[in-house]
Every structure is written in C-alpha cells, then in structure tokens.
Design a protein around this motif. Structure first.
Motif, PDB file in Angstrom:
ATOM      1  N   LYS A 258      10.506   4.593  -2.337  1.00 37.72           N
ATOM      2  CA  LYS A 258      11.193   5.842  -1.999  1.00 37.72           C
ATOM      3  C   LYS A 258      10.227   6.837  -1.348  1.00 37.72           C
ATOM      4  O   LYS A 258      10.582   7.557  -0.410  1.00 37.72           O
ATOM      5  CB  LYS A 258      11.764   6.405  -3.307  1.00 37.72           C
ATOM      6  N   ALA A 259       8.976   6.832  -1.848  1.00 38.49           N
ATOM      7  CA  ALA A 259       7.974   7.778  -1.329  1.00 38.49           C
ATOM      8  C   ALA A 259       7.713   7.573   0.163  1.00 38.49           C
ATOM      9  O   ALA A 259       7.369   8.520   0.879  1.00 38.49           O
ATOM     10  CB  ALA A 259       6.663   7.630  -2.103  1.00 38.49           C
TER      11      ALA A 259
ATOM     12  N   LYS B 189       0.833  -1.231   0.000  1.00 41.22           N
ATOM     13  CA  LYS B 189       0.000   0.000   0.000  1.00 41.22           C
ATOM     14  C   LYS B 189       0.855   1.264   0.000  1.00 41.22           C
ATOM     15  O   LYS B 189       0.361   2.360  -0.270  1.00 41.22           O
ATOM     16  CB  LYS B 189      -0.904   0.033   1.236  1.00 41.22           C
ATOM     17  N   PHE B 190       2.152   1.100   0.318  1.00 41.12           N
ATOM     18  CA  PHE B 190       3.023   2.280   0.425  1.00 41.12           C
ATOM     19  C   PHE B 190       3.596   2.725  -0.918  1.00 41.12           C
ATOM     20  O   PHE B 190       4.455   3.601  -0.981  1.00 41.12           O
ATOM     21  CB  PHE B 190       4.099   2.048   1.501  1.00 41.12           C
ATOM     22  N   SER B 191       3.064   2.148  -1.999  1.00 42.19           N
ATOM     23  CA  SER B 191       3.373   2.712  -3.327  1.00 42.19           C
ATOM     24  C   SER B 191       2.595   4.022  -3.500  1.00 42.19           C
ATOM     25  O   SER B 191       2.872   4.801  -4.398  1.00 42.19           O
ATOM     26  CB  SER B 191       2.982   1.721  -4.428  1.00 42.19           C
ATOM     27  N   GLU B 192       1.623   4.242  -2.628  1.00 42.95           N
ATOM     28  CA  GLU B 192       0.719   5.405  -2.726  1.00 42.95           C
ATOM     29  C   GLU B 192       1.212   6.515  -1.783  1.00 42.95           C
ATOM     30  O   GLU B 192       1.126   6.370  -0.555  1.00 42.95           O
ATOM     31  CB  GLU B 192      -0.669   4.895  -2.303  1.00 42.95           C
ATOM     32  N   PRO B 193       1.737   7.624  -2.308  1.00 44.13           N
ATOM     33  CA  PRO B 193       2.314   8.654  -1.434  1.00 44.13           C
ATOM     34  C   PRO B 193       1.341   9.199  -0.380  1.00 44.13           C
ATOM     35  O   PRO B 193       1.748   9.468   0.755  1.00 44.13           O
ATOM     36  CB  PRO B 193       2.750   9.761  -2.402  1.00 44.13           C
ATOM     37  N   ALA B 194       0.056   9.305  -0.725  1.00 38.65           N
ATOM     38  CA  ALA B 194      -0.894   9.853   0.258  1.00 38.65           C
ATOM     39  C   ALA B 194      -1.036   8.903   1.451  1.00 38.65           C
ATOM     40  O   ALA B 194      -1.138   9.338   2.609  1.00 38.65           O
ATOM     41  CB  ALA B 194      -2.252  10.093  -0.390  1.00 38.65           C
ATOM     42  N   HIS B 195      -0.996   7.595   1.172  1.00 40.38           N
ATOM     43  CA  HIS B 195      -1.058   6.605   2.252  1.00 40.38           C
ATOM     44  C   HIS B 195       0.207   6.702   3.121  1.00 40.38           C
ATOM     45  O   HIS B 195       0.132   6.661   4.358  1.00 40.38           O
ATOM     46  CB  HIS B 195      -1.202   5.206   1.660  1.00 40.38           C
TER      47      HIS B 195
ATOM     48  N   ASP C  77      20.542   3.448  -6.251  1.00 45.61           N
ATOM     49  CA  ASP C  77      20.262   4.806  -6.752  1.00 45.61           C
ATOM     50  C   ASP C  77      19.279   5.538  -5.834  1.00 45.61           C
ATOM     51  O   ASP C  77      19.488   6.705  -5.485  1.00 45.61           O
ATOM     52  CB  ASP C  77      19.682   4.747  -8.175  1.00 45.61           C
ATOM     53  N   ASP C  78      18.192   4.853  -5.464  1.00 45.29           N
ATOM     54  CA  ASP C  78      17.197   5.491  -4.576  1.00 45.29           C
ATOM     55  C   ASP C  78      17.830   5.858  -3.239  1.00 45.29           C
ATOM     56  O   ASP C  78      17.582   6.939  -2.687  1.00 45.29           O
ATOM     57  CB  ASP C  78      16.014   4.547  -4.312  1.00 45.29           C
ATOM     58  N   THR C  79      18.644   4.940  -2.708  1.00 38.60           N
ATOM     59  CA  THR C  79      19.282   5.213  -1.413  1.00 38.60           C
ATOM     60  C   THR C  79      20.194   6.427  -1.517  1.00 38.60           C
ATOM     61  O   THR C  79      20.160   7.324  -0.663  1.00 38.60           O
ATOM     62  CB  THR C  79      20.043   3.960  -0.909  1.00 38.60           C
TER      63      THR C  79
END
Ligand code: GUN
Ligand code: ZN
Length: 437
Positions: free
Chosen positions: A140-141, A106-112, A181-183
């Motif tokens: 990353k979000a 569910k954490f692919s969703e930035p608002a969540h 890269d994200d890190t």
C-alpha cells in the motif's frame, strides 16, 4: 495563477490520420500560439490570433523553432522496476522470479517507495511524458508514495496497488481480503484527489487466485468508473500456465472475462498472441490492448500485430507504452521507434502522423481521458511537450534534408530521446527546466 502565452509550431490531432499525407487529421500552426490560464489551455490558434486575446499582462515564452505537442502519454509502466531495467538473459516468467520480484520486495520500505516514485516521475518529465498508467508494488505504501509524488507535481496519473496472492515470494503476497481492503482504502484516499485516478491492478492471472480475481471484479462493480489494468497473452509459457491454473476457462482472455474484468476502462498489457476469439472478446467489450514494443523485444515475447488489430472487422482499441522495466526506455519516442520496427517485421509500416497521434490523442482516447489530456484543444489541461528536432548533431544533419512535417516527426521518433525534449509543461507550469533547479 498568471496566464502564459507560448509561441512555436503547434501540432495536435483531431482524429487518427489515415496516412502521412492526411493533414486534415491534424491542426498544425507554423506560427502557433497557446494561451494557458489556471493550468488549462484557454486559447489555441495562430500566434497572432491568440496574442490578440491574451492581454498585455501575460507572460510570454517563445519556443520557436521548436514543435509544441500535447504531453506524451505512457499507458503502462511499473515504477518499482527502475532498477530492473537491463537485467540480462531471461524470458518473462524467469525474469519475474529472478529480477523483478526480489526488486519489488524493497517497496515494503516507505522511504524507498518515495525515492523511486520521485525519480520515476523525474524520468517521465525528462522524456516528455506528462501522464502515465502505473503499476505500483503489492505494498500500500508504494501507492501512497506514487500518488503523493504525482499529486505534489499536479500530474495526471492512473495507478494502483498490484494484487497478487500466489505464485510469488511470501513477502510479495497479499490475500483476497487484504487486497480488497487496501484497494478500497486507496480508492477512498486517492481516486479523484487532484488529478489522480485509481486503477484496480491484479498483476496477471498467474499471481491471482480465483478468489482474488473475484474481489477485483467486485471492486469494478462497486466502482465502475475506475480503470482496471493487468497483463494478457505476453509469452508462450505464461499463456500455458494461465490455462493450466484456470482449466475451465476457454482461453486466457476468458479468465478475466469470467470475473467481469473486461470493459471500456480495462487495459491489457501486451496481448501479443491473442486468438481471433480473444481479440473479438476484447473488441466487443471495448477493452484496450497495450502495445509495449521495447519490452516485447527485450524479453523476446513476440511481435504485436498493431496493424491487423486496428484493421480487423472488430477493431481493437490500442494504446502504446514503455512497460518499464521489462521495457528498456522511458521515452515514448524510443518506444514508437521500436514499435515501427516491430510493425515492419510484421510486413507493414506505421506512418509518422499516426505514430504521434497514438502517443498523444490516441493514448488519451484509449485511457478515456481525452476530455482533459492528449490534445491542445481549448479547455484541455495544459500538459504540453516542446520538441527540438535539432537536438543532436545527427538530428540536425538529417533535418537538413527534411521538407515535410511527417518527415520531421519520423526523424524525432527515429533519432530522438530525452535530448529532443526541450521543455515540458504540467498543468501549465514548466516542469523540465525546473527539474534540477
Ligand atoms: N506480467 C506480469 N507481471 C509483469 C511485469 O511486471 N512485467 C511484464 N512485462 N509482464 C508481466
Ligand atoms: Zn507490465
């Protein structure tokens, strides 16, 4: 920022107490004062002494008869697992697959991510925890949301993007290169911004390929002042699978060692079933074993041998933590209550002074942040928790028979929870009383 003078019974630790009568390890003031200026503790001592330095214009907050301690520190928690707590009936690997991984998608969703980061830090404050070392999700979000929320509150936190490129659902897998890269991007954006500290966070050996652990090692070589956090030796099936995935490693700890992941800022969650060789390797490298009692009991993982690890010739550095959401409470008081019981099952007793040292200065030392957190020493950041030993009827009744500080601390630990946290200051600002304002 204006200065404030807090009055109450103040307790901080100079070193680990040897037993519950070792009051020389503490600095306790029956009528204490703390002067806070610009988010830091400017002076500490008896109220009379500190008030004399304070000047007439300071704000004054009288917390008597409550106990003022350093903000508590949680050395290991998963903010994306708030809705995983209380998931029934599984041991670690099934629990991850059945409950935790689906929740973390569910954490692919930035608002969540933003909503849960806000609610997670609210819970930390409500329970008197001012610093926490956090696993975000693979996204990353999730890290941006977490650090964004912590930074807005000026809370000192340590956090990182979980790296995981195998043995997880496709939606939760990164690659060695994307994780690297994200890190790097997140380190550049967040490490040292305000009070935020980045931790390189490979979830555990089972969900990272050798190539990914190599990348994690490369990050630690490139940024040696960062923390590194992962899981180690929590559960029998996990240990067997880790060995199977890395057949040439001597043991589980050696997997991380081979990739350069041991060291003074390396935090290893659980460490329940370490061999003597593994314990030696952690001790020699200055790595930290993180004891998560509510999680270890809830998942049926085993009994961390806190006393033996702290007593062996090559002593382990130890921290304590909630491990939400394998852990079942946000409270470091509840955590140490369960910790006491785990240690009792190992045939030993943890004294209450050592327990409160552990969740304040002890955890600050283990996280290498004791220069700024975990004490009430002048110069430290003003992260402070105010405890009410008479918060509930049951506590008030038990307190009628208490005559010593160590006994009071034990009542707080055994019967206390968020109701016993009367106020919290983060960088000198009231944070609990303003939560729902
Ligand atoms: N090992 C790998 N991931 C996790 C996690 O999320 N929680 C716990 N308790 N152990 C883990
Ligand atoms: Zn964990």
């Amino acid at each position: 920022m204006t200065a404030i003078l807090l009055r109450g019974r103040t307790l901080t630790f100079r070193r680990r107490p040897q037993d519950q009568h070792d009051l020389a390890a503490c600095r306790y003031e029956e009528d204490g004062g703390l002067l806070i200026r610009d988010g830091r503790i400017a002076a500490a001592g008896s109220h009379g002494e500190v008030a004399a330095q304070a000047g007439a214009e300071v704000g004054r907050i009288d917390h008597r008869p409550h106990l003022i301690i350093p903000g508590m520190i949680d050395a290991h928690a998963h903010f994306p697992q708030m809705q995983v707590i209380a998931s029934h009936g599984a041991e670690l690997l099934d629990w991850l697959e059945t409950y935790t991984f689906p929740e973390e998608t569910k954490f692919s969703e930035p608002a969540h991510c933003r909503r849960i980061a806000r609610l997670f830090l609210d819970e930390m404050i409500r329970h008197g925890t001012t610093t926490v070392a956090v696993y975000c999700s693979v996204h990353k979000a999730s890290v941006e949301a977490f650090f964004g929320e912590a930074h807005a509150r000026d809370m000192l936190t340590i956090a990182g993007k979980v790296m995981m490129d195998r043995n997880a659902p496709g939606a939760l897998r990164d690659t060695p290169q994307s994780a690297y890269d994200d890190t790097r991007t997140l380190i550049a954006e967040w490490h040292g911004k305000g009070r935020q500290l980045y931790a390189v966070t490979p979830r555990f050996a089972i969900t990272s390929s050798p190539e990914q652990l190599e990348m994690a090692g490369a990050l630690m070589r490139a940024f040696p002042d960062l923390h590194m956090q992962t899981h180690l030796s929590e559960n029998a099936a996990e240990i067997a699978l880790a060995q199977e995935l890395f057949p040439s490693a001597r043991d589980y700890a050696d997997i991380y060692d081979r990739f350069g992941l041991l060291g003074g800022k390396a935090l290893f969650g659980h460490c329940i079933h370490l061999s003597e060789r593994e314990a030696d390797a952690l001790a020699e490298s200055g790595s930290v074993a993180v004891f998560c009692p509510t999680s270890n009991l809830f998942l049926g993982s085993g009994l961390f041998d806190y006393q033996r690890y702290g007593r062996r010739a090559k002593k382990l550095r130890i921290a304590t933590a909630t491990d939400v959401g394998g852990g079942t409470s946000y409270s470091m008081l509840r955590t140490m209550d369960e910790g006491y019981k785990v240690i009792a099952l190992n045939g030993e007793k943890l004294d209450p002074l050592a327990s409160f040292w552990q969740i304040t200065r002890g955890n600050a030392e283990a996280l290498s942040i004791v220069d700024r957190a975990g004490t009430l020493e002048p110069g430290s950041d003003a992260d402070i928790t105010v405890l009410d030993s008479g918060a509930t009827q049951a506590m008030r009744l038990r307190m009628e028979t208490v005559t010593r500080l160590a006994e009071e601390l034990f009542v707080l630990q055994t019967l206390g929870d968020d109701r016993a946290v009367a106020e919290v200051y983060v960088a000198g600002r009231p944070a609990k009383s303003t939560l729902d304002a």
